[in-house]
Design a protein around this motif. Sequence first.
Motif, PDB file in Angstrom:
ATOM      1  N   CYS A   4      57.274 -34.949 -93.264  1.00  0.00           N
ATOM      2  CA  CYS A   4      56.482 -36.174 -93.274  1.00  0.00           C
ATOM      3  C   CYS A   4      56.893 -37.040 -92.073  1.00  0.00           C
ATOM      4  N   GLU A   6      56.423 -40.085 -91.719  1.00  0.00           N
ATOM      5  CA  GLU A   6      56.838 -41.420 -92.167  1.00  0.00           C
ATOM      6  C   GLU A   6      58.281 -41.439 -92.659  1.00  0.00           C
ATOM      7  N   CYS A   7      58.611 -40.500 -93.548  1.00  0.00           N
ATOM      8  CA  CYS A   7      59.921 -40.564 -94.189  1.00  0.00           C
ATOM      9  C   CYS A   7      60.820 -39.381 -93.860  1.00  0.00           C
ATOM     10  N   CYS A  18      52.411 -36.079 -98.132  1.00  0.00           N
ATOM     11  CA  CYS A  18      53.700 -36.516 -98.647  1.00  0.00           C
ATOM     12  C   CYS A  18      53.517 -37.230 -99.979  1.00  0.00           C
ATOM     13  N   ASP A  20      55.455 -39.459-101.217  1.00  0.00           N
ATOM     14  CA  ASP A  20      55.899 -40.849-101.143  1.00  0.00           C
ATOM     15  C   ASP A  20      55.063 -41.711-100.207  1.00  0.00           C
ATOM     16  N   CYS A  21      54.465 -41.083 -99.192  1.00  0.00           N
ATOM     17  CA  CYS A  21      53.771 -41.863 -98.180  1.00  0.00           C
ATOM     18  C   CYS A  21      52.297 -41.463 -98.121  1.00  0.00           C
TER      19      CYS A  21
END
Length: 146
Positions: A4, A6-7, A18, A20-21
């Motif tokens: 990901c 982002e994370c 993802c 989470d994102c």
Amino acid sequence: MKYCVECGSEYQDSVKACADCPEGQLVDKETMRQQGLPIAHEKDTREFIQVGTAENPLTAEDYVRLLEAERVPVIARPRGSGSVDALTTGNALPWWEILVPAEHRARAIELLAREKDNLEATEAEAIRAAEEEERESEGFGAPPPA
Ligand SMILES: [Zn+2]
């Protein structure tokens, strides 16, 4: 494996997004490296170096937010609260060191310098405002200067 952007979380190639994102695009390891993005499980093995310090947790937090916004992996670590430091430096107050991977060093230092100026300007402004207020309250009801 995909990661990901982002994370930095690692996913099976079959995964499309993802967990989470919502915005997090999944790319391969090569792309992560090219873009200098951190991969979650590799984060801790990177070599982090100190690029700055903060005198209080709020400033440390501010720096972390700033660097994260610029996609610079960052660690803020409280230091100097021990009695040895108090003896050697005469400074018993804790401080925070700001650490980033070596390859982000120059960018991080630049960003922190700019942010430090901003914070100092804000602080100077606050002090000026406080002084002004003080003068006004002192002046209230006081006899006119001779
Ligand atoms: Zn993510």
